[in-house]
Scaffold this motif. Structure first.
Motif, short mmCIF file in Angstrom:
data_model
loop_
_atom_site.label_atom_id
_atom_site.label_comp_id
_atom_site.label_asym_id
_atom_site.label_seq_id
_atom_site.Cartn_x
_atom_site.Cartn_y
_atom_site.Cartn_z
N UNK A 58 -7.84 -22.13 -75.63
CA UNK A 58 -7.57 -21.25 -76.77
C UNK A 58 -6.96 -22.08 -77.90
N UNK A 59 -6.77 -21.44 -79.04
CA UNK A 59 -6.12 -22.12 -80.17
C UNK A 59 -4.73 -22.61 -79.79
N UNK A 60 -4.06 -21.90 -78.90
CA UNK A 60 -2.71 -22.29 -78.48
C UNK A 60 -2.69 -23.61 -77.73
N UNK A 61 -3.84 -24.04 -77.19
CA UNK A 61 -3.91 -25.31 -76.46
C UNK A 61 -3.94 -26.51 -77.39
N UNK A 64 -1.60 -30.48 -81.45
CA UNK A 64 -1.48 -31.51 -82.48
C UNK A 64 -0.49 -31.03 -83.53
N UNK A 65 0.19 -31.97 -84.18
CA UNK A 65 1.14 -31.61 -85.23
C UNK A 65 0.72 -32.27 -86.53
N UNK A 66 0.13 -31.55 -87.45
CA UNK A 66 -0.18 -30.12 -87.43
C UNK A 66 -1.44 -29.85 -86.62
N UNK A 67 -1.65 -28.63 -86.15
CA UNK A 67 -2.86 -28.30 -85.39
C UNK A 67 -4.12 -28.64 -86.20
#
Length: 98
Positions: A58-61, A64-67
């Motif tokens: 999912x997007x939550x996985x 990365x910073x930032x995603x």
């Protein structure tokens, strides 16, 4: 005669087990598990060179910073970094060693 057949069967089993265990286990590791705790693939008993798994991302996985919209991951052998495969465009394309 029975001892020879049994010996032949045991020898064939040991050779096939040895050949099948050359690669050991293959797993996925990546952002989805914070690069810790391998997700192991299942080996096909009819084709020992074929591994498979089902994993839901999912997007939550994407940690990365930032995603960046990409869940980074790699394959690795025996839960160790000595032998690993990945690619910049994974999961499309072909993973390469290292």
């Amino acid at each position: 005669m029975k001892k020879k057949v049994l010996f032949l069967m045991m020898t064939a089993f040991l050779f096939s087990f040895s050949a099948m265990s050359q690669c050991g286990m293959v797993s996925l590791i990546g952002e989805f598990n914070n690069w810790a705790g391998d997700h192991y693939l299942d080996r096909d008993p009819m084709n020992p060179d074929m591994f498979s798994t089902i994993i839901t991302l999912t997007d939550a996985d994407d940690i990365s910073d930032p995603p960046d919209g990409i869940v980074e991951m790699k394959f690795r052998e025996n839960a160790d970094w000595t032998v690993n495969w990945g690619a910049a465009d994974f999961p499309s394309g072909t993973a390469v060693v290292g």
